[in-house]
Write a protein that holds these residues in place. Structure first.
Motif, PDB file in Angstrom:
ATOM      1  N   GLN A 148      32.483 -18.278 -20.492  1.00 51.70           N
ATOM      2  CA  GLN A 148      31.354 -19.145 -20.809  1.00 51.70           C
ATOM      3  C   GLN A 148      31.915 -20.508 -21.209  1.00 51.70           C
ATOM      4  OE1 GLN A 148      29.186 -15.792 -23.263  1.00 51.70           O
ATOM      5  NE2 GLN A 148      27.650 -17.273 -22.595  1.00 51.70           N
ATOM      6  N   TYR A 284      22.913 -16.990 -16.764  1.00 50.11           N
ATOM      7  CA  TYR A 284      23.604 -15.973 -17.555  1.00 50.11           C
ATOM      8  C   TYR A 284      23.558 -14.624 -16.842  1.00 50.11           C
ATOM      9  CZ  TYR A 284      24.936 -13.112 -21.579  1.00 50.11           C
ATOM     10  OH  TYR A 284      25.558 -12.240 -22.424  1.00 50.11           O
ATOM     11  N   ASN A 312      23.332 -15.787 -24.795  1.00 52.38           N
ATOM     12  CA  ASN A 312      22.658 -16.225 -23.572  1.00 52.38           C
ATOM     13  C   ASN A 312      22.179 -17.665 -23.761  1.00 52.38           C
ATOM     14  OD1 ASN A 312      20.897 -16.790 -21.472  1.00 52.38           O
ATOM     15  ND2 ASN A 312      19.930 -14.784 -21.472  1.00 52.38           N
ATOM     16  N   ASP A 314      20.858 -19.762 -21.478  1.00 50.47           N
ATOM     17  CA  ASP A 314      20.071 -20.231 -20.326  1.00 50.47           C
ATOM     18  C   ASP A 314      19.132 -21.381 -20.677  1.00 50.47           C
ATOM     19  OD1 ASP A 314      21.165 -18.613 -18.415  1.00 50.47           O
ATOM     20  OD2 ASP A 314      19.516 -17.188 -18.335  1.00 50.47           O
ATOM     21  N   GLY A 321      25.272 -23.902 -20.422  1.00 58.28           N
ATOM     22  CA  GLY A 321      25.075 -22.578 -19.862  1.00 58.28           C
ATOM     23  C   GLY A 321      25.896 -22.218 -18.640  1.00 58.28           C
ATOM     24  N   THR A 323      29.045 -20.909 -16.392  1.00 55.45           N
ATOM     25  CA  THR A 323      30.168 -19.976 -16.513  1.00 55.45           C
ATOM     26  C   THR A 323      31.044 -20.139 -15.280  1.00 55.45           C
ATOM     27  OG1 THR A 323      28.856 -18.203 -15.483  1.00 55.45           O
ATOM     28  CG2 THR A 323      28.857 -18.325 -17.886  1.00 55.45           C
TER      29      THR A 323
END
Length: 569
Positions: A148, A284, A312, A314, A321, A323
Motif C-alpha cells: 500500500q 483496495y 481500506n 478507497d 489508495g 497499491t
C-alpha cells in the motif's frame, strides 16, 4: 484516527553507516550544516520565490508560477554535478547491504520487510526484496510484492491527471467544479475559482487533513466530498499550504470526470494500463487478491513489530489508495525521466508532465535543513547540485511506508517500499544511495536523521489522552443511558444515533452514512469515550429536562465539526 502522512506534512535506530565499507562514510557531521547549503544560487532562488507565493488572483498567480519556475531553473543552470559510472556502480553495490541492514523484528532497529528498485540510463538497474511479508509468517518480500503506497499515490495521480490534460479538453488551471458542481467549498467564490492545480498542490485553503476524520468512521468519497462546504478554511486561498487528502482527491476526481470516467478507471486507462503496470491499482479490492502482498505493521507491546488491522483507503484513492510493487513503479519513474515517453511512445505531453514537477506552493521549512521547501502537483519539488529533483513519501499510521526520489536531469530514480510505521528507512536508503551515486560517499547518517523524524511524528500522535488508564477515583455514575440515547445531527457529519443495547451497553451508529457501530464507554458522569486508534471523548450536555440536549465528539472536532444537537422525537 486514520492518519495518512508524508514528509510534506512533517514540520534507537539501525545504522547503515556501520554496515557500509569505511571508504563510503563521509566525515561530515550527521546533521547537515545549514550554512553549507546557503549558496548564492539558493538565496537568489528563494528571494524570487517567497514574495510571489502570497497572491490570490489568477493573474497574480500566473506571475507567481513564472517566478517559481525561473527560480527553479536558476538552480538548475548554476551548478550541475553529473553522476559518473564509477559512483553509480559503487551505489548499486551498496544496495544489498543497505536493504539487508534495514531488516529487523525489533521496531526500534529496522523493518519487517522492504523492496527497492533503481532506474538509470533509461533502464531498470536494480530491484530486490528483503525480509518478510508478515512478521508472523515466513513468506519473503520479492520484487513482485505489492505494498500500500499511502501518499506515494499522489504523484501517480498527478501523472494520471497530466495524461488527461494532454488530451486538450482541460488544463491544470481548469476549475474543479466546472462544468458541473462536484463539491462546494465554504466560500462560493472559492467553489467557482478553485482549480485542479490548487487541489493537487494543497493551496485550496482547506485545513490540513480535512475530511480524514469522516473516513475513519467509514464514510465513502461520495459522502465526504460534499462535506467540504462545512469545513472552515485552514488558511488563505492560494497563499497558504494545507496538506489535504480530500482537496487533492477532489481535484483528481474532477479531471477523471472530465474524461467521463471514475477515478479508478481513469488511473487504469491513462497510466497503469499503458505502462503495463499489471500489479498496480487504485482499488483496495484488487490489492487483497494479490498473491504476494505486504501486511501492515506497527510496534507491539514488547517492542517488536506486530501485524496491524487492514486499512481500506478507497475513499481517498487518488491521494492515498494506490497499491503497487517496485517493478511497476520503475516503469512509472522511467516515464517521468523520459518526459512522458515510454518505450518510444509519447504517452503524456512534455508540457503536462513537466508542469507536475514545477513548484506551485511553498510547503514550509525542510525538516532537515530548515530552508524553504516547495510542492508541485503531487510532488515535492527541489533542485540539488544543479538538477531538478522531485520526491514524495507516503505513510499510514496503521503500518506502511513508501518513498520515491527522481533526479530528472541525471535520469536517476529510486523507490523504496516498506510494510511498517513509524520508520524513516525508505528515505534513508534512497538518500544514502543518492549520496553514493552523486558524490561517491555519504554526507550524513540518514538512518539516524530520518528515523528520528518519524519517531517524533509518531510521538505527536501520543499526546496525553485523558481517556487512557482507569477512570478517576471520584468518578460519578452516569445517568440512565436512556437520558443520552437518541438521534443527534449537524451539517458536517449528518445523523448519528446512540443506541442502548439489550445487554445494557450503548453504541454509536451513523444511519445512512456508515456501517460503523462503536461501543460508547463510560468515563465520568456525562463523559464517555469511543475507541479508535486512541480513545476519543464523547461529552454530553444535559438539558433542563434531565436528558442530553447535545453531544460533542472529539474525533470530529478538529475543525469544529464535533458538536451535535439532539433531535426531538
Amino acid at each position: 484516527m486514520y492518519t495518512e502522512w508524508t514528509t510534506s506534512a512533517i514540520a534507537g535506530s539501525g545504522n547503515y553507516a556501520a554496515a557500509l565499507p569505511s571508504r563510503l562514510i563521509s566525515s561530515q557531521p550527521q546533521v547537515l550544516p545549514i550554512s553549507s547549503l546557503r549558496s548564492p544560487v539558493l538565496i537568489l532562488s528563494t528571494a524570487l520565490i517567497v514574495p510571489f507565493l502570497h497572491c490570490k488572483s489568477s493573474k497574480m498567480w500566473v506571475s507567481a508560477k513564472a517566478k517559481l519556475t525561473l527560480a527553479l531553473w536558476i538552480g538548475v543552470i548554476a551548478v550541475h554535478a553529473a553522476i559518473t559510472p564509477a559512483n553509480f556502480s559503487l551505489a548499486l553495490q551498496a544496495l544489498p547491504t543497505l536493504g539487508q541492514a534495514a531488516i529487523s523484528a525489533n521496531s526500534s532497529v529496522g523493518v519487517p520487510g522492504l523492496a527497492i528498485a533503481v532506474v538509470w540510463n533509461n533502464a531498470l538497474q536494480y530491484a530486490a526484496g528483503f525480509g518478510l511479508l508478515s512478521i508472523d509468517g515466513n513468506e519473503n518480500v520479492t520484487t513482485e510484492t505489492v505494498f500500500q503506497l499511502a501518499s506515494l499515490s499522489k504523484p501517480l495521480a498527478s501523472t494520471t491527471v497530466a495524461a488527461i490534460v494532454s488530451e486538450g479538453d482541460i488544463t491544470f488551471d481548469s476549475p474543479v467544479n466546472s462544468p458541473a458542481l462536484i463539491a462546494a467549498y465554504s466560500d462560493p467564490w472559492i467553489s467557482a475559482e478553485v482549480s485542479i492545480a490548487d487541489g493537487l498542490s494543497h493551496r485550496s485553503g482547506l485545513y490540513p487533513l480535512a475530511g480524514d476524520d469522516l473516513e475513519q468512521f467509514g464514510f465513502n468519497r461520495s459522502e465526504i466530498l460534499p462535506k467540504l462546504q462545512y469545513m472552515k478554511p485552514g488558511g488563505a486561498f492560494r497563499s497558504s499550504y494545507g496538506y489535504s487528502n480530500y482537496g487533492f482527491t477532489l481535484a483528481a476526481q474532477s479531471a477523471a470526470t472530465s474524461a467521463s470516467k471514475s477515478w479508478e478507471d481513469a488511473a487504469q486507462d491513462y497510466l497503469y494500463g499503458p505502462l503495463n503496470m499489471s500489479s498496480t491499482s487504485s482499488r483496495y479490492s484488487d490489492f487483497v487478491t494479490r498473491s504476494s502482498r505486504a501486511v501492515l505493521h506497527t510496534p507491539g507491546a514488547n517492542g517488536s513489530w506486530a501485524p496491524s488491522p487492514p486499512r481500506n483507503p478507497d475513499a481517498q484513492a487518488p491521494a492515498g489508495g494506490a497499491t503497487s510493487n517496485v517493478v511497476d513503479l520503475a516503469k512509472w519513474m522511467l516515464l517521468h525521466l523520459n518526459s512522458g515517453s515510454f518505450n518510444g511512445t509519447q504517452l503524456i505531453s512534455q508540457a503536462a508532465i513537466n508542469e507536475t514537477r514545477l513548484p506551485h506552493s511553498m510547503s514550509g521549512p525542510n525538516p532537515i535543513t530548515g530552508l524553504p521547501s516547495f510542492y508541485g502537483l503531487g510532488w515535492d519539488s527541489a533542485t540539488q547540485d544543479g538538477s531538478i529533483v522531485v520526491s514524495h513519501a507516503g505513510a499510514f499510521s496503521q503500518g506502511t511506508r513508501s518513498y520515491a526520489k527522481l533526479n530528472i536531469n541525471e535520469g536517476l530514480g529510486v523507490v523504496v517500499l516498506s510494510n511498517c510505521f513509524p520508520t524513516g528507512e525508505p528515505e534513508a536508503i534512497a538518500q544514502t544511495f543518492f549520496d553514493l551515486a552523486m558524490y561517491g560517499k555519504t554526507t550524513a547518517d540518514w538512518v539516524a536523521i530520518w528515523n528520528g523524524l518519524y519517531q517524533k511524528l509518531a510521538q505527536s500522535f501520543e499526546l496525553p489522552n485523558p481517556y487512557t488508564g482507569t477512570p478517576p477515583a471520584d468518578a460519578t455514575a452516569a445517568l440512565p443511558l436512556s437520558a443520552y440515547a437518541g438521534k443527534y445531527t449537524n451539517d458536517y457529519v449528518g445523523l448519528i444515533n446512540f443506541i442502548v443495547g439489550a445487554s445494557g451497553g450503548m453504541n454509536l451508529t451513523f444511519p445512512g452514512s456508515s456501517n460503523d457501530s462503536l461501543q460508547v464507554v463510560h468515563w465520568d458522569r456525562d463523559n464517555f469515550y469511543i475507541n479508535l486508534e486512541s480513545p476519543a471523548g464523547v461529552l454530553f450536555t444535559i438539558g433542563a429536562d434531565g436528558n442530553a440536549s447535545s453531544v460533542t465528539i472529539d474525533a470530529f472536532n478538529t475543525n469544529g465539526g464535533g458538536l451535535f444537537t439532539r433531535l426531538v422525537s
